[in-house]
Design an enzyme around this catalytic site. Structure first.
Site, mmCIF file in Angstrom:
data_model
loop_
_atom_site.group_PDB
_atom_site.id
_atom_site.type_symbol
_atom_site.label_atom_id
_atom_site.label_comp_id
_atom_site.label_asym_id
_atom_site.label_seq_id
_atom_site.Cartn_x
_atom_site.Cartn_y
_atom_site.Cartn_z
ATOM 1 N N TYR A 255 -21.750 65.585 34.705
ATOM 2 C CA TYR A 255 -21.360 65.635 36.110
ATOM 3 C C TYR A 255 -22.101 66.794 36.769
ATOM 4 O O TYR A 255 -22.634 67.666 36.082
ATOM 5 C CB TYR A 255 -19.845 65.774 36.287
ATOM 6 C CG TYR A 255 -19.193 66.969 35.637
ATOM 7 C CD1 TYR A 255 -18.980 68.157 36.342
ATOM 8 C CD2 TYR A 255 -18.733 66.905 34.322
ATOM 9 C CE1 TYR A 255 -18.355 69.243 35.756
ATOM 10 C CE2 TYR A 255 -18.100 67.984 33.723
ATOM 11 C CZ TYR A 255 -17.914 69.149 34.447
ATOM 12 O OH TYR A 255 -17.293 70.218 33.869
ATOM 13 N N HIS A 303 -24.278 70.008 32.714
ATOM 14 C CA HIS A 303 -24.891 69.830 34.027
ATOM 15 C C HIS A 303 -26.400 69.647 33.881
ATOM 16 O O HIS A 303 -27.050 70.385 33.126
ATOM 17 C CB HIS A 303 -24.615 71.040 34.918
ATOM 18 C CG HIS A 303 -23.163 71.404 35.001
ATOM 19 N ND1 HIS A 303 -22.177 70.475 35.256
ATOM 20 C CD2 HIS A 303 -22.524 72.587 34.857
ATOM 21 C CE1 HIS A 303 -21.001 71.078 35.276
ATOM 22 N NE2 HIS A 303 -21.187 72.357 35.019
#
Length: 327
Positions: A255, A303
């Site tokens: 994400y 990330h």
């Protein structure tokens, strides 16, 4: 003593004229000094507004932005309900085990404490609203971006990024501070607390940390109370996180990072976006400006740091933002 038409005595008029001349000279020196400071510390970063293609773009958005539709409501409100499909996407971010009904009950309680809608000053046809999005990269060190950051209308900071002791490089003003419970800091009374919630516990935390005190636990220590203005709390819509992950990052990584979501949020609330403090250092480490790096292989975890940085450069090249790379 000679008088002239009710004015001061002549010798006093000479003194008054001298004082006036000295006053004017001091005033002109002050103005000159301010102009030199302005040129040296702030305006040197700017082209004239009419020559800044990233500033207050016209009705015809550049081709790059046509690939992305603006998200209608970036913040949660009592009238902006999360769908169960989006909840199921969001709950996987940090292995949330509770149900959709538990989420809805928690949100309902939260809006008994904080504003029921996230009202923020909007831009208008006759006013260009500028944002400084301040990341925490070590590249801010010795950048001297402080005056330019403070010059913007909105200054967005995030997580534990301090200003005290780093004013020359990062500025002093904060209008919006992005955080989650594990990264929370105390805020001034006129600063918006912008909560990026990754699990139901985060929503419970903001409700209790501003009232009776929070007593839960997480993967890292959490402050039981926080100093912040509950009337200025804004909570990012979990659906906005999904939008950034799928539309902007094409589902790369688990994400998006807090920093990249804050940047995209700025594109939704400001006309002109200036970006500071993003990217790895010269050795490829993703370190912070206030810390001495111990882990020489520090990366971005789940990330997609490299993908996000490439997207920031693309936004800069397409004149959607102005990116200041720092040292």
């Amino acid at each position: 003593m000679t008088w002239s038409c009710g004015l001061l005595p002549i010798h006093k008029r000479h003194t008054s004229k001298m004082n006036s001349k000295v006053g004017v000279l001091i005033f002109l020196l002050c103005v000159t000094g301010i102009c030199v400071f302005w040129r040296g510390d702030v305006s040197s970063y700017f082209a004239p507004r009419e020559e800044r293609p990233w500033a207050c773009s016209s009705e015809d958005e550049p081709l790059f932005m046509q690939r992305f539709s603006k998200f209608a409501e970036p913040f949660l409100s009592v009238n902006n309900n999360l769908s169960e499909d989006n909840f199921n996407w969001w709950k996987r971010l940090q292995a949330e085990s509770r149900s959709f009904n538990a989420y809805k009950e928690t949100v309902s309680k939260m809006f008994q404490m904080i504003p029921t809608s996230a009202e923020d000053e909007a831009s208008s046809p006759d006013r260009c609203r500028s944002c400084a999005v301040v990341g925490n990269s070590v590249n801010l060190k010795k950048s001297h971006y402080g005056p330019l950051i403070d010059f913007q209308d909105v200054v967005i900071r995030m997580n534990r990024g301090p200003t005290k002791g780093y004013e020359a490089d990062v500025g002093t003003r904060t209008t919006h501070h992005v955080m989650y419970p594990e990264s929370a800091v105390n805020l001034e009374n006129n600063t918006h607390l912008v909560l990026f919630a990754f699990k139901i516990l985060d929503l419970e935390w903001v409700t209790k940390a501003l009232s009776t005190g929070f007593s839960g636990s997480s993967y890292a220590p959490i402050a039981s109370n926080i100093k912040a203005n509950k009337d200025l709390v804004m909570v990012l819509d979990p659906a906005f996180m999904r939008y950034v992950h799928e539309e902007w990052l094409q589902k790369k990584g688990v994400y998006p990072s807090t920093g990249f979501m804050a940047l995209v949020l700025a594109l939704h609330i400001c006309d002109e976006v200036h970006v500071f403090g993003y990217g790895a250092d010269s050795d490829g480490n993703w370190s912070h400006y206030w810390e001495e790096l111990r882990n020489k292989k520090l990366k971005t975890g789940g990330h997609p740091g490299d993908v996000e940085y490439a997207k920031i450069k693309e936004l800069d090249q397409n004149q959607i933002i102005k990116f200041y790379r720092g040292g």
